[in-house]
Design a protein around this motif. Structure first.
Motif, short mmCIF file in Angstrom:
data_model
loop_
_atom_site.label_atom_id
_atom_site.label_comp_id
_atom_site.label_asym_id
_atom_site.label_seq_id
_atom_site.Cartn_x
_atom_site.Cartn_y
_atom_site.Cartn_z
N ASP A 53 0.86 -1.20 0.00
CA ASP A 53 0.00 0.00 0.00
C ASP A 53 0.89 1.25 0.00
O ASP A 53 1.76 1.39 0.85
CB ASP A 53 -0.92 0.00 1.23
N SER A 95 -7.25 4.12 -1.16
CA SER A 95 -7.06 2.66 -1.14
C SER A 95 -8.35 1.89 -1.40
O SER A 95 -8.30 0.73 -1.82
CB SER A 95 -6.46 2.21 0.19
N ASP A 269 2.16 2.64 3.39
CA ASP A 269 1.31 3.82 3.18
C ASP A 269 1.29 4.72 4.43
O ASP A 269 1.43 5.93 4.31
CB ASP A 269 -0.10 3.34 2.85
N HIS A 273 2.48 8.53 4.73
CA HIS A 273 1.58 9.60 5.17
C HIS A 273 2.26 10.43 6.27
O HIS A 273 2.10 11.64 6.32
CB HIS A 273 0.27 9.03 5.73
N HIS A 312 -1.42 2.72 -5.05
CA HIS A 312 -1.04 4.10 -5.38
C HIS A 312 0.28 4.38 -4.71
O HIS A 312 0.75 3.59 -3.87
CB HIS A 312 -2.10 5.09 -4.86
N THR A 314 2.36 6.96 -2.11
CA THR A 314 2.03 7.86 -1.01
C THR A 314 3.23 8.71 -0.64
O THR A 314 4.35 8.18 -0.51
CB THR A 314 1.58 7.07 0.24
N HIS A 338 -1.51 10.91 -0.92
CA HIS A 338 -1.20 10.05 -2.06
C HIS A 338 -0.80 10.91 -3.25
O HIS A 338 -1.08 12.10 -3.27
CB HIS A 338 -2.43 9.22 -2.45
ZN LIG Z 1 -3.04 6.11 2.23
#
Ligand SMILES: [Zn+2]
Length: 377
Positions: A53, A95, A269, A273, A312, A314, A338
């Motif tokens: 992720d 997501s 992810d 972030h 994706h 991030t 993202h």
């Molecule tokens: Zn995310």
């Protein structure tokens, strides 16, 4: 003496030319056969879709550098390509839409978990796998109700509808589900008065609450809620991702018709972030360990297609500098969200060659369907 040497050299070079000519013939024959059978894909017995992720190209490259020399599991894939990740309504997917694209082959709006514009539910590759007698499941390092795992069984217009998702999960077709999120299943924490744990028990599932009890489980239907909330970050989480993934594979592999499963490194992810490069490194190192183990299994098995990609990127990660010898990266982040850039795809096993080039994220499950002999590419 000199003449003998020349003669020996000539003989050797002739021999290798003969050998080379023989190899070429064989290669041409192989290509001709491949051309003849281009509409008949090689059928993998098992499919393992692995999602990092938030794992874009910079994250993967940071891991390749950090692992040093040729140690990265990403270097073991003979085929690679890219995936375009935009959702139905946004340049930057979340997501929920990203997971839905990878499991159904349909782009939906952000925050929608397999929720079509007419409120219908798209078929997932796991629905299709079960329809041909295969077993399915997932292992994640997030809550089992998080958007990516939810996209493999759920159907909600908003990804945080955890009560609904837990009910849908308790009724879904997977036979192994491992991750965090135990608190959402307890009736004491629910407003709807429903009891998904009872549903699971009635359906013959064992629900366990620790990694040890997951690893020692001997039955066929398991929900492992190994954390009450989200699993802790790596490395505090220990070897959960690798061990739980191998356990799920061991269970699913008992089905003679094979299996389709998803494994997610969920917290790459979260680290991005947070713009936290140490956390990102730890999550990628954990992902590498799992990946090596899964690739070892696939190599031994010889009939398993492994596809690795991301939903994706991030953080807008970039790597302006580093030290190859020391395995160090200077990691910079653009922001805490993202981005819309393409993400890498890696594949190995029967049909792996079809995952190279630039593809839409929704092409990935369509190719898996085609390779499994269900649906057309
Ligand atoms: Zn995310």
């Amino acid at each position: 003496m000199v003449l003998t040497l020349v003669a020996a050299l000539l003989f050797t070079s002739c021999a290798s030319m003969v050998e080379l000519a023989f190899d070429l013939d064989e290669a041409v024959a192989e290509m001709e056969n491949a051309a003849k059978s281009k509409d008949e894909p090689p059928i993998p017995r098992n499919v393992i879709l692995i999602v990092g992720d938030g794992m874009g190209v910079p994250q993967v490259y940071a891991s390749v550098v950090a692992e040093r020399e040729n140690n990265s599991a990403f270097l073991r894939f003979p085929y690679s390509g890219f995936s375009r990740t935009y959702s139905r309504n946004k340049y930057r997917t979340d997501s929920a839409a990203g997971g839905t694209a990878l499991t159904t082959g349909q782009k939906v709006d952000n925050y929608h978990v397999n929720w079509a514009p007419d409120s219908s539910r798209h078929r997932t590759i796991y629905d299709d796998a079960v329809s041909v007698g295969m077993s399915t499941g997932f292992v994640v390092t997030s809550s089992v109700l998080d958007a990516t795992p939810a996209s493999s069984y759920g159907h909600v217009p908003y990804r945080k509808m955890f009560d609904t998702l837990s009910v849908q999960m308790a009724q879904c077709q997977h036979s192994v589900m491992i991750g965090g999120g135990g608190k959402y299943f307890s009736t004491a924490n629910r407003k709807d008065g429903l009891a998904p744990l009872d549903t699971l028990a009635k359906r013959g599932f064992t629900v366990t609450y620790s990694l040890d009890s997951v690893l020692t489980f001997t039955g066929d239907k398991l929900v492992g809620l190994v954390y009450d909330g989200d699993p802790t970050p790596a490395p505090q989480r220990g070897d959960m991702l690798r061990r739980a993934s191998l356990k799920a594979i061991e269970m699913l592999d008992r089905n003679p018709k094979g299996f389709a499963m998803m494994i997610e490194g969920s917290q790459i992810d979260w680290a991005c972030h947070n713009n936290d490069s140490a956390y990102m490194r730890a999550e990628l190192a954990d992902f590498e360990v799992m990946l090596h183990a899964v690739l070892d299994y696939a190599q031994r098995d010889g009939q398993t297609l492994v596809v690795v990609t991301a939903d994706h990127e991030t953080g807008g990660v970039t790597l302006p500098d580093g030290d190859i010898e020391k395995g160090q990266n200077d990691v910079r982040y653009l922001w805490g969200s993202h981005t819309g850039c393409m993400v890498p795809v890696f594949a190995v096993g029967p049909g792996a060659q079809y995952f190279s080039g630039i593809q839409e994220n929704i092409d990935i499950p369509e190719k898996i369907r085609w390779l499994m002999g269900i649906g057309n590419m």
